[in-house]
Structures are given as structure tokens and as C-alpha cells.
Design a protein around this motif. Sequence first.
Motif, mmCIF file in Angstrom:
data_model
loop_
_atom_site.group_PDB
_atom_site.id
_atom_site.type_symbol
_atom_site.label_atom_id
_atom_site.label_comp_id
_atom_site.label_asym_id
_atom_site.label_seq_id
_atom_site.Cartn_x
_atom_site.Cartn_y
_atom_site.Cartn_z
ATOM 1 N N LEU A 1 -3.780 -1.263 -5.997
ATOM 2 C CA LEU A 1 -3.505 0.174 -6.041
ATOM 3 C C LEU A 1 -4.653 0.855 -6.772
ATOM 4 O O LEU A 1 -5.230 0.284 -7.716
ATOM 5 N N SER A 2 -4.981 2.056 -6.354
ATOM 6 C CA SER A 2 -6.101 2.766 -6.980
ATOM 7 C C SER A 2 -5.750 3.252 -8.387
ATOM 8 O O SER A 2 -6.611 3.359 -9.253
ATOM 9 N N ALA A 3 -4.481 3.578 -8.606
ATOM 10 C CA ALA A 3 -4.005 4.047 -9.917
ATOM 11 C C ALA A 3 -2.503 3.861 -9.958
ATOM 12 O O ALA A 3 -1.851 3.695 -8.917
ATOM 13 N N LEU B 1 3.470 -2.120 -11.498
ATOM 14 C CA LEU B 1 2.446 -1.254 -10.904
ATOM 15 C C LEU B 1 1.114 -1.392 -11.635
ATOM 16 O O LEU B 1 0.048 -1.352 -11.013
ATOM 17 N N GLU B 2 1.160 -1.575 -12.944
ATOM 18 C CA GLU B 2 -0.082 -1.777 -13.700
ATOM 19 C C GLU B 2 -0.775 -3.065 -13.265
ATOM 20 O O GLU B 2 -2.006 -3.133 -13.198
ATOM 21 N N TYR B 3 0.017 -4.096 -12.983
ATOM 22 C CA TYR B 3 -0.557 -5.352 -12.509
ATOM 23 C C TYR B 3 -1.229 -5.154 -11.155
ATOM 24 O O TYR B 3 -2.310 -5.714 -10.885
ATOM 25 N N ALA B 4 -0.630 -4.334 -10.301
ATOM 26 C CA ALA B 4 -1.237 -4.032 -9.008
ATOM 27 C C ALA B 4 -2.559 -3.284 -9.184
ATOM 28 O O ALA B 4 -3.511 -3.503 -8.436
ATOM 29 N N VAL B 5 -2.613 -2.410 -10.190
ATOM 30 C CA VAL B 5 -3.864 -1.694 -10.484
ATOM 31 C C VAL B 5 -4.916 -2.670 -10.996
ATOM 32 O O VAL B 5 -6.087 -2.615 -10.604
ATOM 33 N N GLU B 6 -4.524 -3.576 -11.883
ATOM 34 C CA GLU B 6 -5.444 -4.585 -12.408
ATOM 35 C C GLU B 6 -6.111 -5.372 -11.291
ATOM 36 O O GLU B 6 -7.312 -5.657 -11.336
ATOM 37 N N LEU B 7 -5.312 -5.742 -10.291
ATOM 38 C CA LEU B 7 -5.834 -6.547 -9.186
ATOM 39 C C LEU B 7 -6.446 -5.699 -8.089
ATOM 40 O O LEU B 7 -6.797 -6.202 -7.019
ATOM 41 N N GLU B 8 -6.548 -4.377 -8.351
ATOM 42 C CA GLU B 8 -7.160 -3.423 -7.434
ATOM 43 C C GLU B 8 -6.422 -3.340 -6.094
ATOM 44 O O GLU B 8 -7.005 -3.047 -5.054
ATOM 45 N N ALA C 1 0.820 -1.220 0.000
ATOM 46 C CA ALA C 1 0.000 0.000 0.000
ATOM 47 C C ALA C 1 0.850 1.263 0.000
ATOM 48 O O ALA C 1 0.388 2.337 -0.423
ATOM 49 N N SER C 2 2.108 1.172 0.430
ATOM 50 C CA SER C 2 2.969 2.357 0.486
ATOM 51 C C SER C 2 3.286 2.894 -0.914
ATOM 52 O O SER C 2 3.716 4.046 -1.056
ATOM 53 N N LEU C 3 3.067 2.076 -1.940
ATOM 54 C CA LEU C 3 3.329 2.532 -3.305
ATOM 55 C C LEU C 3 2.307 3.565 -3.776
ATOM 56 O O LEU C 3 2.466 4.157 -4.847
ATOM 57 N N GLU C 4 1.265 3.780 -3.003
ATOM 58 C CA GLU C 4 0.310 4.844 -3.330
ATOM 59 C C GLU C 4 0.948 6.221 -3.131
ATOM 60 O O GLU C 4 0.483 7.210 -3.697
#
Length: 454
Positions: free
Chosen positions: A213-215, A204-211, A164-167
Motif C-alpha cells: 500500500l502506498s500509505a 495496514l502498517e505492515y502492508a505499507v512496510e512491504l510497499e 489493492a482495494s484497501l487503497e
Amino acid sequence: MTTSYDVKFFEITRNKSSKTPSYVVRWSVARKRSSKTYRTKALAESFLSDLRQAAKRGEAFDVDSGLPMSMIKAKDARSVLEFAQAFIEMKWPHAAAKSRDSMSDALATVLPALTKDRAGRPDARELRTVLRKLLLLPEDKRPTVPQQHTAAVAWMKAASLDLASLEEAKTVRLALHALTLCLDGKAAASTTIARKRAVFHALLEYAVELEELSANPLHKIKWKPPKTTETVDPRVVVNPRQAQELLTAVTYVGRRGRGRRLMALFACMYYAALRPTEAVGLRVQDCHLPASGWGRLTIDVSRPEVNTQWTDTGDAHEERGLKHRGRQDVRPVPVPPELVKILREHIAEYGTAKDGRIFRSERGGVVASTAYTEVWQAARVLAFTPAQVASPVAKRPYDLRHAAVSLWLNAGVSAPDVAERAGHSVDVLLRVYAKCIDGQQEIANKRIGDALAA
């Protein structure tokens, strides 16, 4: 958890019930329907592609969530390191060995920067080693941790930041800063930075895909990577006389006629503009070599060299299709009588490997890049003056390919024909070799002068 291999996918549809455009991915597992909605069609297509790849490689899907096991592992990840490991697991089966190596290299660069301030931090080189050789391999390929690395592995696992810190932009900036530096603290090459940033972006895009990360936080940060230079430096290009002198010098290099065995390999790079990875994989059945006149090479195999830990076979040379083309694509290359003669003489003298490869090591294996690079460097010393040896001219065997393409363009061969022979698209060809086309400035000056005088 109930799993199933009975998976069915449906077409992506636009969500018409919402005023804001969105796109819905639908699929079913054991006849139970699942769906996910994405803001853009590109994100939806990316997620559907990941689902299809998981099904294709035989992964079981969880019936309740509808997700393949690799995605569940990623969603269960709580640290950046754990998520990166799940990302590697997901990408590995369909990635080329070079791509696996590149992913590991990029993530091993950013992950040490995404850590907490904990006591006992290992030095940078040890962290890079444990990530590359241990932690960033699929779970079933990870070796037992050697005793000297147990402390470093334990520290990396404990210190890795929460996903979550990557937000936070300040956290992501730490990773971007790490991309710009080599292990010795010197600035990294612009192409290296761009390649590693692309991998970090995909993570990071993969993290967004899996929700998770918010963006993608990279999109919110004002950070300009160093500009990369795509054009070939004209100083590396040899003229035909220099090329011939180099090929002759090669035959005098090395013990037991090592250079003589490799001369035809270099000739393929110069006369046919083959990439080194294509030349080492050339087979006799790919060649039409008449007794006189022009011949033809039909190129369909590339053998890039990579550390054996990244390949499925354990071989250092993975057999792949042509660069930027489908696996079944071929590239016919007409070759001049000079190369036809060289290849005929080489085959008559040395024969071929069991699989038909024209070039092989003394033990019959694929020619290693270190072997032909050593021969090339020694040949430059024989063929060139000390000033030329110190210059960029023909610094690498690959520069013979640049010389071939430059020669064809300057001879007036049309760009589409050159692009087809070299295995480029026309736009890439003209962009990369723009500085190697001679005589255009004089022609332009004359036309402008004629217009002014009219």
C-alpha cells in the motif's frame, strides 16, 4: 530461490542525498547487501524490527530479495485474507497468547466486511467461527476443515477482496463500520472498538512496510472512534468493612469448601492490590510471611487465562512476566499483618502445589477464572443487600484491586509509592483513579474560600 540464515543488520541512516528527509534500512543476506528507504524513521525502525524478529525466530532469508520467508509470503498475497494470514504468521512467534487471541478476534471482525458480493454468503456467526478456529491460525496449526465448514471456508477464500482495494477509503470504511458492531448487531463497547482498530491499523502498517500500500488509508479517513473511559468508576469500590464482609462470605460458598480455599486469593487482591492473573500464580517462594508484623510479596509472574489454541504449551494459563514490564522485572509489595496471617493459615491448611503455587484447583491445577468468579458472585449475594447486589459495587473480583489502590490513595500514601506497589506508572495511576480520591474537593473549596476572604 536461494535462502540463507547468514543475516547481518546495520544501523538506520538518514538519506542525505535527498532534500526530503528519508531513512535507509540496510542489511545483508549471505553477504549480499539489501536496503529499503522509508519516509519516516519510525517506519524504518518498524521494518528493521520485523527483520530482526524473523532472524531471531530462525527464519530463512531469500538471498535475492533479502526478505525473510514470512515477508515473501505476505508480498505474494493477493487477497486481504491471504495478507492477514501472512500477518498472523509473522506476529505469532513473539506474541503472547492473549495478543494472538486479540489479533484473531479483530481480524475476524473486519475480514467478513472486506468481501465481494458473491452468492452463498454464510451467516455472520459461521464466518466468525471459520476465521477464528481455522483460517486465522498459522498454517502448521490449522486443523483439518470439518465437513460442515468446507463451504464457508471456500466462500471466504473466494470472496476476499484484492489487497489493492484497501487503497480506497470507501473499502476501509466498511471495516471500520464492522468494528463498531457486535455479532448480534448491537453497538460494541468503546474499548473493544479501540482494541480492534489498533490491530487493523497494525495490519495496514505492515502492508505499507512491504510497499503493498502506498500509505495507511486509515490516516486519510475522518472517522472518530467512540471515546473510551479509562477512569475507575468509584461506585465499584468497597470500603474496608464491606471488603471484610465479602471475604467472610466467601468462606461459606461452594461445596467441599471451595470458597474457603479461595478466600486468601481474594484477600491478595484486596490487601496487596494483586491482579487476578498475578494472584493465581503466587508461589510460596515469593512470600516473606513473618510470625508478626508486615510481610512482603515479590511478584514476578502473571498467569493470564486464554483458550488453549492460542498458547504454545496447550495449557489454558500461559506463564508471562508482569504487565507492561520486562520478563525479568519484579515488583515488591509490602503486605499488612492481616494478609500475612491469612496466607500463613491458608498454607498451613492446604499446602502448596508442586511448583510452589499457593492457590490451586482441587486437582492441583491453576485456578480457573470461572471458578473464582462463580464463588465471588455467590459471596456478593450473601454479603450484600438486594440493592447492593444489583449495583456495580464489587461486581468483579478485579474490583478488589481497585478498592485497595483507592484506599491507599485516600489514606495519604504518596502516588509514586502507590504506583510502585500496584504496578502502574504514576501518570496512569492518577488518570485511572482520579475519581476515587475522596476529600480533594473539600480541600480545594476551603483554599479558594480562604483566598477570597483574604
